[in-house]
Design a protein around this motif. Sequence first.
Motif, PDB file in Angstrom:
ATOM      1  N   HIS A   8      50.308  13.293  54.904  1.00 41.36           N
ATOM      2  CA  HIS A   8      51.149  12.729  55.966  1.00 41.36           C
ATOM      3  C   HIS A   8      51.486  11.290  55.572  1.00 41.36           C
ATOM      4  CE1 HIS A   8      52.470  11.551  59.995  1.00 41.36           C
ATOM      5  NE2 HIS A   8      52.419  12.825  60.358  1.00 41.36           N
ATOM      6  N   PRO A   9      52.755  10.857  55.763  1.00 45.06           N
ATOM      7  CA  PRO A   9      53.128   9.499  55.342  1.00 45.06           C
ATOM      8  C   PRO A   9      52.442   8.395  56.134  1.00 45.06           C
ATOM      9  CG  PRO A   9      54.932  10.550  56.530  1.00 45.06           C
ATOM     10  CD  PRO A   9      53.911  11.613  56.285  1.00 45.06           C
ATOM     11  N   PHE A  10      51.866   8.747  57.286  1.00 42.52           N
ATOM     12  CA  PHE A  10      51.121   7.781  58.089  1.00 42.52           C
ATOM     13  C   PHE A  10      49.728   8.335  58.354  1.00 42.52           C
ATOM     14  CE2 PHE A  10      55.616   7.898  59.516  1.00 42.52           C
ATOM     15  CZ  PHE A  10      56.020   6.692  58.949  1.00 42.52           C
ATOM     16  N   GLN A  11      48.884   7.506  58.927  1.00 43.11           N
ATOM     17  CA  GLN A  11      47.565   7.983  59.316  1.00 43.11           C
ATOM     18  C   GLN A  11      47.741   8.924  60.507  1.00 43.11           C
ATOM     19  OE1 GLN A  11      44.531   7.598  57.904  1.00 43.11           O
ATOM     20  NE2 GLN A  11      43.792   9.030  59.462  1.00 43.11           N
ATOM     21  N   PRO A  12      47.489  10.224  60.349  1.00 43.24           N
ATOM     22  CA  PRO A  12      47.775  11.151  61.453  1.00 43.24           C
ATOM     23  C   PRO A  12      46.798  11.003  62.614  1.00 43.24           C
ATOM     24  CG  PRO A  12      46.727  12.305  59.634  1.00 43.24           C
ATOM     25  CD  PRO A  12      46.979  10.915  59.151  1.00 43.24           C
ATOM     26  N   TYR A  13      47.322  11.249  63.813  1.00 40.05           N
ATOM     27  CA  TYR A  13      46.470  11.332  64.993  1.00 40.05           C
ATOM     28  C   TYR A  13      45.680  12.628  64.935  1.00 40.05           C
ATOM     29  CZ  TYR A  13      49.568   7.715  66.863  1.00 40.05           C
ATOM     30  OH  TYR A  13      50.285   6.568  67.045  1.00 40.05           O
ATOM     31  N   ASP A  14      44.646  12.719  65.765  1.00 39.22           N
ATOM     32  CA  ASP A  14      43.812  13.924  65.774  1.00 39.22           C
ATOM     33  C   ASP A  14      44.635  15.164  66.092  1.00 39.22           C
ATOM     34  OD1 ASP A  14      41.583  12.478  65.147  1.00 39.22           O
ATOM     35  OD2 ASP A  14      40.842  12.327  67.208  1.00 39.22           O
ATOM     36  N   ILE A  15      45.565  15.055  67.052  1.00 37.24           N
ATOM     37  CA  ILE A  15      46.351  16.241  67.411  1.00 37.24           C
ATOM     38  C   ILE A  15      47.308  16.624  66.285  1.00 37.24           C
ATOM     39  CG2 ILE A  15      46.200  15.840  69.893  1.00 37.24           C
ATOM     40  CD1 ILE A  15      49.131  14.880  69.745  1.00 37.24           C
ATOM     41  N   GLN A  16      47.768  15.640  65.498  1.00 40.28           N
ATOM     42  CA  GLN A  16      48.629  15.952  64.353  1.00 40.28           C
ATOM     43  C   GLN A  16      47.827  16.650  63.265  1.00 40.28           C
ATOM     44  OE1 GLN A  16      50.053  11.968  63.617  1.00 40.28           O
ATOM     45  NE2 GLN A  16      51.987  12.328  64.705  1.00 40.28           N
ATOM     46  N   GLN A  17      46.596  16.177  63.040  1.00 36.60           N
ATOM     47  CA  GLN A  17      45.715  16.824  62.068  1.00 36.60           C
ATOM     48  C   GLN A  17      45.427  18.267  62.492  1.00 36.60           C
ATOM     49  OE1 GLN A  17      44.696  15.174  59.304  1.00 36.60           O
ATOM     50  NE2 GLN A  17      43.526  16.874  58.446  1.00 36.60           N
ATOM     51  N   GLN A  18      45.181  18.451  63.781  1.00 39.76           N
ATOM     52  CA  GLN A  18      44.919  19.780  64.326  1.00 39.76           C
ATOM     53  C   GLN A  18      46.139  20.683  64.157  1.00 39.76           C
ATOM     54  OE1 GLN A  18      44.368  19.701  68.566  1.00 39.76           O
ATOM     55  NE2 GLN A  18      43.729  21.837  68.708  1.00 39.76           N
ATOM     56  N   PHE A  19      47.319  20.142  64.420  1.00 42.36           N
ATOM     57  CA  PHE A  19      48.561  20.903  64.313  1.00 42.36           C
ATOM     58  C   PHE A  19      48.805  21.313  62.861  1.00 42.36           C
ATOM     59  CE2 PHE A  19      53.098  21.597  64.072  1.00 42.36           C
ATOM     60  CZ  PHE A  19      53.440  22.133  65.303  1.00 42.36           C
ATOM     61  N   MET A  20      48.660  20.371  61.921  1.00 44.76           N
ATOM     62  CA  MET A  20      48.892  20.678  60.503  1.00 44.76           C
ATOM     63  C   MET A  20      47.901  21.722  59.997  1.00 44.76           C
ATOM     64  SD  MET A  20      49.939  16.961  58.842  1.00 44.76           S
ATOM     65  CE  MET A  20      48.523  16.050  59.482  1.00 44.76           C
ATOM     66  N   GLN A  21      46.655  21.627  60.428  1.00 46.58           N
ATOM     67  CA  GLN A  21      45.654  22.606  60.005  1.00 46.58           C
ATOM     68  C   GLN A  21      45.997  23.993  60.538  1.00 46.58           C
ATOM     69  OE1 GLN A  21      42.735  21.854  57.950  1.00 46.58           O
ATOM     70  NE2 GLN A  21      43.039  24.056  57.750  1.00 46.58           N
ATOM     71  N   ALA A  22      46.479  24.041  61.783  1.00 44.03           N
ATOM     72  CA  ALA A  22      46.851  25.326  62.382  1.00 44.03           C
ATOM     73  C   ALA A  22      48.040  25.942  61.650  1.00 44.03           C
ATOM     74  CB  ALA A  22      47.179  25.137  63.860  1.00 44.03           C
ATOM     75  N   VAL A  23      49.017  25.115  61.269  1.00 38.72           N
ATOM     76  CA  VAL A  23      50.172  25.607  60.500  1.00 38.72           C
ATOM     77  C   VAL A  23      49.695  26.144  59.153  1.00 38.72           C
ATOM     78  CG1 VAL A  23      52.264  24.887  59.271  1.00 38.72           C
ATOM     79  CG2 VAL A  23      51.877  24.125  61.626  1.00 38.72           C
ATOM     80  N   TYR A  24      48.858  25.396  58.471  1.00 33.57           N
ATOM     81  CA  TYR A  24      48.321  25.784  57.160  1.00 33.57           C
ATOM     82  C   TYR A  24      47.582  27.124  57.268  1.00 33.57           C
ATOM     83  CZ  TYR A  24      45.826  25.221  52.682  1.00 33.57           C
ATOM     84  OH  TYR A  24      45.332  25.404  51.415  1.00 33.57           O
TER      85      TYR A  24
END
Length: 836
Positions: A8-24
């Motif tokens: 991620h180009p920025f330090q992701p928030y917890d919900i963004q990390q959760q979202f990216m992991q779910a997509v992956y």
Amino acid sequence: MEQKNFHHPFQPYDIQQQFMQAVYDCIENGKVGIFESPTGTGKSLSLICGSLTWLREHKRRKFDEAMQSIEIDDDEPEWMAEYARESKRKEVLSMRAEFEQRLEKVRAKERTIREKHTSGEPLRKRQRQHALKDEQKNEPEDQFVLDDYHSDDEAVPGKDGRSQYSAETTKLLENLGMILPKQDQRSSEETEEELKVFFCSRTHSQLSQFVGELQRVKLPAGLPPEEQGPDTASAELTEEVKQITLGSRKNLCINSKVNKLASQTAINERCMELQQSKTPADKKCSYLPTKEDESLVLDFKDHALASIRDIEDLADVGRKLGVCPYYASRPAVPPAEMVTLPYPLLLQKSAREALGICLKGQVVIVDEAHNLMDAVEGICSAQISLEQLRLARESLITYLQKFRNRLKGSNRMYLTQVVRVIDSLIQFAANLEHEKAPGGTVEPGSLLSGKGVDQINLTKLVRYISESKLARKVEGYISHLRATENKSGKDEVAAQLPETPTLTLIQNFLMTLMNPSKEGQFFWSNENGATILRYMLLDPSEHFRDIVESARAVILAGGTMSPMDDYTEQLFPYLPSVTTLSCGHIIPASNLLVRTVSSDDEGSLEFNYKTRQSVSTMQRLGNAILAILPHIQGGTVIFFSSYTYLEQVRKQWNEDGTSARISSVKPTFFDSRAVSVEETFGSYSDSVSANPRGALLFSVIGGKLSEGINFSDDLGRCVMVVGLPFPNLETPEWKAKMQYLDSRAPARGVPSGSASREHAENVCMRAVNQAVGRVIRHKGDWASIILFDSRYARPKVQTKLPGWIKESLPKSNEGKGTQVAEVVEDMSRFFNDSRN
């Protein structure tokens, strides 16, 4: 546990990390997923980083597995096996490196000339422009005569959509990937298909925003470097994402004589005409490559993939290289890692086939997917009005009178059949013109009960209308006739014509009559004095199923996807399980206040169809709003269930003085079907900026201001919803839909009657969620949400709210809602705390 790096180009928030992991995980496991991430939470970047991180890692894993699986005879020594693996590895990486070096040269060249040549001449001479410029200045009537048509010969040139080109051009376009090889036998020279992500959204403007986010992302290379050593072993080498945007001719045509035409249909047909083998060489489109300059398409492919570009950038590349970007973009699809495209190009099977898109094993992401079911139903539905039928018949008769003696057997026969079919539809619709009922269902056979119509082969007739370009020929002649009679310019007359020729609408309607799906139904209705015949798809699942079964994984994403059960029931009833995720918001809990207003001093407040009509209910609503409004600092938006009810309330408030009292608290604006959204929203925005008290905007759920409008910051410090906007379940369309859902329910173990009620509730709450989601747009935003109706306090209704809104409801009043007096206190406290 260490979190995965999604680059991620920025330090992701917890919900963004959760979202990216779910997509992956969804892609890795080959699942269908429905993901909700509120606006302002970086949904696009999360989709990009989650999907492309998986793509690059998967590519690396497959490469390593392939290298290890190279078979060597058992009696060969291990050093020979290792040598064979290393040779193969170098061969693959060398080919890849050569491709990347070509793209880097393009990037370097573009960086060098960007400032000097922002607009310049095409890179090849336009040898035929003079012919194109002079073309059709004084168009003769001959151009409107239908070409000879061979009705029954399926092998006739042109029937496969390929031999409209010369043999040389056909072979060239096949080799370049611009048309599919016959019987789908791919050329040996064609680029190997890359595993990729197809990213789809509703509009090109939304795709352009997505492309802007994609440009921020830097990812490690999918394959290892060609030469490995101590310096490269630990280095994380980046590789540019190879992306291509696909669009229609309307978006990508660079021929000024074609792209200025009024409609998509006209542009498509004119484009095809300029490519036909019978068209004189000096009249053909000069942007379609010839044998002498086929390298231009390869140059275009490299330029398209060298940088991340939106649709306008791609058109600019075509202009500078002097090659058609609509066709030249197709060879860039196989080597691309990310393909962005609008809804219709993904959802229509014919469009995918025309573009050579194969979804087998690929990843499909549909953004703004809250509209997906409507989009699928819209693509598969059709309608025609009695007025349009009469206009089409009149145009055909005028055309026949002019060209009757110049039309040969097949054309005259088919034109007569078209008139007979239209007469049958007119006869049926005219009999309903003065019916007192607003509408009803229709059996397909009733529409074609005219004299001799049952002897007509509809399949052949529809093919004739399409392949003969009948709609454009007739429309073109009528346009020419009007221009001649009125002595006005052709462009002026064309601007007055409908965007889609009426005969094309009839063609689309006849296609539904050819093979009426058991998942659909025909209807008639009288709307505002117009009699309309309509085919409506009742079940979108089968038409989306081929995408689901072809793709490796399908992800539906949106800012407001709740209630998600509707998607699983309507789109994926055949799947045993669907992955779902509803993210919280990045704002702190203190930045959002949500209340359901269930009662006032006089008792319960419910805005169902019966109670909302009473003068007392409207007056109590006005008093509640007047009590809350002074505590709101900034803009306030109030959504009603319909324009009709908003007008009823407004009329009552004008009579009893409530309107004047509201206007004294805040300047007031009303959404209207008669005023453009830009004008209404612009006036409201200016007032919010100029007035310390803010302003008040009355709008309608499902109206022009309930979706896609940004009510960020002071434009939307409070949003109120009055009542639950249930659809009108008494219309023939909704009755048919509910009957269809209930007929399928027992097979799924659902009680008859509950399936249709559940769907109606879901449609209602999805509209509410879409409207209230307009007010929180970024991490520093704050706002309040007030839901007027005692039914909002019911647990079943609250389960259909997005998670981030549900979490802000007070737990102490669960199932009971809040009184107006309590809401006033809470609002006063909330705005004092937020401003401080």
